[in-house]
Design an enzyme around this catalytic site. Structure first.
Site, PDB file in Angstrom:
ATOM      1  N   SER A   1       0.840  -1.197   0.000  1.00 28.66           N
ATOM      2  CA  SER A   1       0.000   0.000   0.000  1.00 28.66           C
ATOM      3  C   SER A   1       0.877   1.250   0.000  1.00 28.66           C
ATOM      4  O   SER A   1       1.601   1.529   0.961  1.00 28.66           O
ATOM      5  CB  SER A   1      -0.902   0.023   1.231  1.00 28.66           C
ATOM      6  OG  SER A   1      -1.534   1.282   1.299  1.00 28.66           O
TER       7      SER A   1
ATOM      8  N   MET B   1      -9.194   8.014  -0.030  1.00 25.63           N
ATOM      9  CA  MET B   1     -10.093   8.336   1.101  1.00 25.63           C
ATOM     10  C   MET B   1     -10.658   9.739   0.931  1.00 25.63           C
ATOM     11  O   MET B   1      -9.924  10.652   0.560  1.00 25.63           O
ATOM     12  CB  MET B   1      -9.303   8.288   2.411  1.00 25.63           C
ATOM     13  CG  MET B   1      -8.597   6.971   2.648  1.00 25.63           C
ATOM     14  SD  MET B   1      -7.675   7.031   4.178  1.00 25.63           S
ATOM     15  CE  MET B   1      -6.896   5.407   4.144  1.00 25.63           C
TER      16      MET B   1
ATOM     17  N   MET C   1     -11.679  -6.130   4.642  1.00 26.71           N
ATOM     18  CA  MET C   1     -10.935  -5.236   5.519  1.00 26.71           C
ATOM     19  C   MET C   1     -10.644  -5.971   6.826  1.00 26.71           C
ATOM     20  O   MET C   1     -11.563  -6.450   7.490  1.00 26.71           O
ATOM     21  CB  MET C   1     -11.752  -3.971   5.831  1.00 26.71           C
ATOM     22  CG  MET C   1     -11.858  -2.951   4.718  1.00 26.71           C
ATOM     23  SD  MET C   1     -10.300  -2.290   4.058  1.00 26.71           S
ATOM     24  CE  MET C   1      -9.348  -1.890   5.512  1.00 26.71           C
TER      25      MET C   1
ATOM     26  N   HIS D   1      -8.311   1.105  -4.282  1.00 27.91           N
ATOM     27  CA  HIS D   1      -9.289   0.832  -3.223  1.00 27.91           C
ATOM     28  C   HIS D   1      -9.986   2.143  -2.878  1.00 27.91           C
ATOM     29  O   HIS D   1      -9.394   3.022  -2.255  1.00 27.91           O
ATOM     30  CB  HIS D   1      -8.524   0.249  -2.019  1.00 27.91           C
ATOM     31  CG  HIS D   1      -9.361  -0.015  -0.814  1.00 27.91           C
ATOM     32  ND1 HIS D   1      -8.802  -0.253   0.431  1.00 27.91           N
ATOM     33  CD2 HIS D   1     -10.701  -0.079  -0.636  1.00 27.91           C
ATOM     34  CE1 HIS D   1      -9.765  -0.456   1.306  1.00 27.91           C
ATOM     35  NE2 HIS D   1     -10.928  -0.350   0.693  1.00 27.91           N
TER      36      HIS D   1
ATOM     37  N   ASP E   1      -6.780  -6.785   3.569  1.00 25.18           N
ATOM     38  CA  ASP E   1      -6.224  -5.438   3.677  1.00 25.18           C
ATOM     39  C   ASP E   1      -6.313  -4.919   5.107  1.00 25.18           C
ATOM     40  O   ASP E   1      -7.404  -4.703   5.633  1.00 25.18           O
ATOM     41  CB  ASP E   1      -7.000  -4.514   2.719  1.00 25.18           C
ATOM     42  CG  ASP E   1      -6.406  -3.126   2.637  1.00 25.18           C
ATOM     43  OD1 ASP E   1      -5.312  -2.899   3.176  1.00 25.18           O
ATOM     44  OD2 ASP E   1      -7.056  -2.264   2.005  1.00 25.18           O
ATOM     45  N   GLY E   2      -5.140  -4.712   5.713  1.00 29.02           N
ATOM     46  CA  GLY E   2      -5.076  -4.103   7.034  1.00 29.02           C
ATOM     47  C   GLY E   2      -4.345  -4.967   8.046  1.00 29.02           C
ATOM     48  O   GLY E   2      -4.757  -6.091   8.317  1.00 29.02           O
ATOM     49  N   GLY E   3      -3.239  -4.456   8.554  1.00 26.06           N
ATOM     50  CA  GLY E   3      -2.507  -5.166   9.602  1.00 26.06           C
ATOM     51  C   GLY E   3      -1.858  -6.462   9.166  1.00 26.06           C
ATOM     52  O   GLY E   3      -1.536  -7.317  10.001  1.00 26.06           O
TER      53      GLY E   3
ATOM     54  N   MET F   1     -12.268   4.254  -0.815  1.00 27.82           N
ATOM     55  CA  MET F   1     -12.969   4.428   0.464  1.00 27.82           C
ATOM     56  C   MET F   1     -13.673   5.773   0.387  1.00 27.82           C
ATOM     57  O   MET F   1     -13.330   6.731   1.091  1.00 27.82           O
ATOM     58  CB  MET F   1     -11.958   4.353   1.614  1.00 27.82           C
ATOM     59  CG  MET F   1     -11.450   2.939   1.844  1.00 27.82           C
ATOM     60  SD  MET F   1      -9.930   2.880   2.808  1.00 27.82           S
ATOM     61  CE  MET F   1      -8.739   3.171   1.499  1.00 27.82           C
TER      62      MET F   1
ATOM     63  N   GLY G   1      -9.430   3.572   6.891  1.00 26.60           N
ATOM     64  CA  GLY G   1      -9.169   4.984   7.163  1.00 26.60           C
ATOM     65  C   GLY G   1      -7.716   5.273   7.528  1.00 26.60           C
ATOM     66  O   GLY G   1      -7.234   6.377   7.306  1.00 26.60           O
ATOM     67  N   PHE G   2      -7.039   4.278   8.060  1.00 22.42           N
ATOM     68  CA  PHE G   2      -5.677   4.511   8.542  1.00 22.42           C
ATOM     69  C   PHE G   2      -4.802   3.280   8.335  1.00 22.42           C
ATOM     70  O   PHE G   2      -5.286   2.147   8.473  1.00 22.42           O
ATOM     71  CB  PHE G   2      -5.678   4.861  10.042  1.00 22.42           C
ATOM     72  CG  PHE G   2      -6.544   6.043  10.357  1.00 22.42           C
ATOM     73  CD1 PHE G   2      -6.048   7.338  10.268  1.00 22.42           C
ATOM     74  CD2 PHE G   2      -7.879   5.862  10.689  1.00 22.42           C
ATOM     75  CE1 PHE G   2      -6.872   8.430  10.519  1.00 22.42           C
ATOM     76  CE2 PHE G   2      -8.712   6.948  10.947  1.00 22.42           C
ATOM     77  CZ  PHE G   2      -8.210   8.236  10.856  1.00 22.42           C
TER      78      PHE G   2
ATOM     79  N   GLY H   1       0.976  -2.300   4.139  1.00 15.11           N
ATOM     80  CA  GLY H   1       1.442  -0.923   4.104  1.00 15.11           C
ATOM     81  C   GLY H   1       2.591  -0.706   5.043  1.00 15.11           C
ATOM     82  O   GLY H   1       3.764  -0.790   4.667  1.00 15.11           O
TER      83      GLY H   1
ATOM     84  N   ASP I   1      -4.796   3.624  -1.984  1.00 13.11           N
ATOM     85  CA  ASP I   1      -5.907   3.895  -1.067  1.00 13.11           C
ATOM     86  C   ASP I   1      -6.437   5.305  -1.261  1.00 13.11           C
ATOM     87  O   ASP I   1      -5.733   6.285  -0.994  1.00 13.11           O
ATOM     88  CB  ASP I   1      -5.439   3.731   0.382  1.00 13.11           C
ATOM     89  CG  ASP I   1      -5.233   2.271   0.747  1.00 13.11           C
ATOM     90  OD1 ASP I   1      -6.165   1.480   0.544  1.00 13.11           O
ATOM     91  OD2 ASP I   1      -4.137   1.932   1.230  1.00 13.11           O
TER      92      ASP I   1
ATOM     93  N   HIS J   1      -1.009  -1.074  -4.362  1.00 12.00           N
ATOM     94  CA  HIS J   1      -2.314  -0.821  -3.760  1.00 12.00           C
ATOM     95  C   HIS J   1      -2.448   0.678  -3.482  1.00 12.00           C
ATOM     96  O   HIS J   1      -1.612   1.277  -2.811  1.00 12.00           O
ATOM     97  CB  HIS J   1      -2.454  -1.629  -2.468  1.00 12.00           C
ATOM     98  CG  HIS J   1      -3.801  -1.564  -1.832  1.00 12.00           C
ATOM     99  ND1 HIS J   1      -4.864  -2.311  -2.264  1.00 12.00           N
ATOM    100  CD2 HIS J   1      -4.263  -0.822  -0.786  1.00 12.00           C
ATOM    101  CE1 HIS J   1      -5.924  -2.055  -1.513  1.00 12.00           C
ATOM    102  NE2 HIS J   1      -5.588  -1.149  -0.610  1.00 12.00           N
TER     103      HIS J   1
HETATM  104  C1  DX5 Z   1      -6.689   1.222   5.352  1.00  7.18           C
HETATM  105  C2  DX5 Z   1      -6.199   0.958   3.955  1.00  7.18           C
HETATM  106  C3  DX5 Z   1      -5.106  -0.049   3.912  1.00  7.18           C
HETATM  107  C4  DX5 Z   1      -3.869   0.394   4.653  1.00  7.18           C
HETATM  108  C5  DX5 Z   1      -3.085  -0.820   5.040  1.00  7.18           C
HETATM  109  O1  DX5 Z   1      -7.800   2.025   5.300  1.00  7.18           O
HETATM  110  O2  DX5 Z   1      -7.242   0.458   3.141  1.00  7.18           O
HETATM  111  O3  DX5 Z   1      -4.795  -0.394   2.567  1.00  7.18           O
HETATM  112  O4  DX5 Z   1      -3.076   1.260   3.885  1.00  7.18           O
HETATM  113  O5  DX5 Z   1      -2.043  -0.418   5.863  1.00  7.18           O
HETATM  114  P1  DX5 Z   1      -1.408  -1.392   6.952  1.00  7.18           P
HETATM  115  O6  DX5 Z   1      -0.817  -2.545   6.205  1.00  7.18           O
HETATM  116  O7  DX5 Z   1      -0.380  -0.515   7.608  1.00  7.18           O
HETATM  117  O8  DX5 Z   1      -2.506  -1.808   7.886  1.00  7.18           O
HETATM  118 ZN    ZN Z   2      -6.647  -0.432   1.117  1.00 11.80          ZN
END
Ligand code: DX5
Ligand code: ZN
Length: 218
Positions: A8, A37, A137, A66, A175-177, A68, A142-143, A197, A35, A33
């Site tokens: 990401s 927002m 997700m 992606h 996606d995420g963590g 959002m 968002g972050f 990310g 993102d 990827h």
């Molecule tokens: C969150 C995004 C993710 C984010 C992933 O809203 O959609 O793509 O960038 O970041 P990490 O891998 O740090 O959770």
């Molecule tokens: Zn994403």
């Protein structure tokens, strides 16, 4: 199966975006990827078309976008023109999801559906055959840099069952963590695409981190 790895760009150094994209070009990453927002669907803003076009100028890999954002149907053609290869919209943001998926495919892009952590996979029953990908997700969107939600493993199993039952070819993206520790179990449960990310860009050696993720199932 070897996973598709999609770092990401949100977690990259925006003051050195060209260098970051060139690093990803050299790496074992499969997709970039992206993102997007809007400060409405999620409580944060990221970046828009000018930055995306800047990334596209140097990127040698497909752009996995992606969205959002609310009312994503208003911007599909513009995202495609800015270089998107896959466009993923949120289930929760689309009143006419079936129509929006057709709109994405009409541009020539692949169409993905994203689900927030609280949205059950079963809601996709009547639309799964129209999707090229489902993004689960594994944090609240968002972050970057948030903690992985463990319930995601169950959702992958449910989604895999739905995909098989409906004879769908949809890929499962997480996606995420995502990190080196949870990647093997995510893949074992049926994930095809891993987004990462902060785990990639905060590491001492992003090239090696991407290579480690790529080989996590072996
Ligand atoms: C969150 C995004 C993710 C984010 C992933 O809203 O959609 O793509 O960038 O970041 P990490 O891998 O740090 O959770
Ligand atoms: Zn994403």
């Amino acid at each position: 199966m070897t996973p598709i790895i999609a770092p990401s760009v949100l977690a990259s150094d925006f003051a050195n975006l060209q260098l970051e994209v060139e690093m990803l070009n050299k790496s074992q990453a499969d997709w970039l990827h992206i993102d997007i927002m809007d400060g409405r669907f999620v409580p944060n803003l990221s970046f828009g078309f000018p930055v995306m076009e800047g990334i596209k100028r140097y990127a040698q890999k497909p752009m996995d976008v992606h969205l959002m954002i609310v009312e994503p149907e208003q911007y599909i053609e513009q995202f495609r023109a800015a270089g998107a290869d896959t466009i993923t919209v949120h289930y929760e943001a689309c009143t006419h999801l079936h129509r929006t998926l057709q709109q994405i495919k009409a541009t020539g892009a692949k169409a993905g559906i994203a689900l927030n952590p609280h949205t059950p996979v079963a809601l996709l029953e009547d639309v799964i055959s129209d999707a090229d990908m489902v993004l689960l997700m594994s944090v609240n969107p968002g972050f970057g840099g948030q903690k992985f939600i463990e319930n995601t493993y169950r959702k992958i199993e449910a989604l895999k069952n739905l995909i098989i039952a409906r004879n769908s070819k949809a890929l499962i993206e997480i996606d995420g963590g995502v990190n080196q520790h949870n990647a093997p179990l995510l893949l074992e449960k049926g994930a095809d695409v891993l987004v990462a990310g902060s785990f990639v860009f905060s590491s001492a050696d992003p090239l090696q981190t991407i290579a480690d993720l790529k080989s996590s199932s072996k």
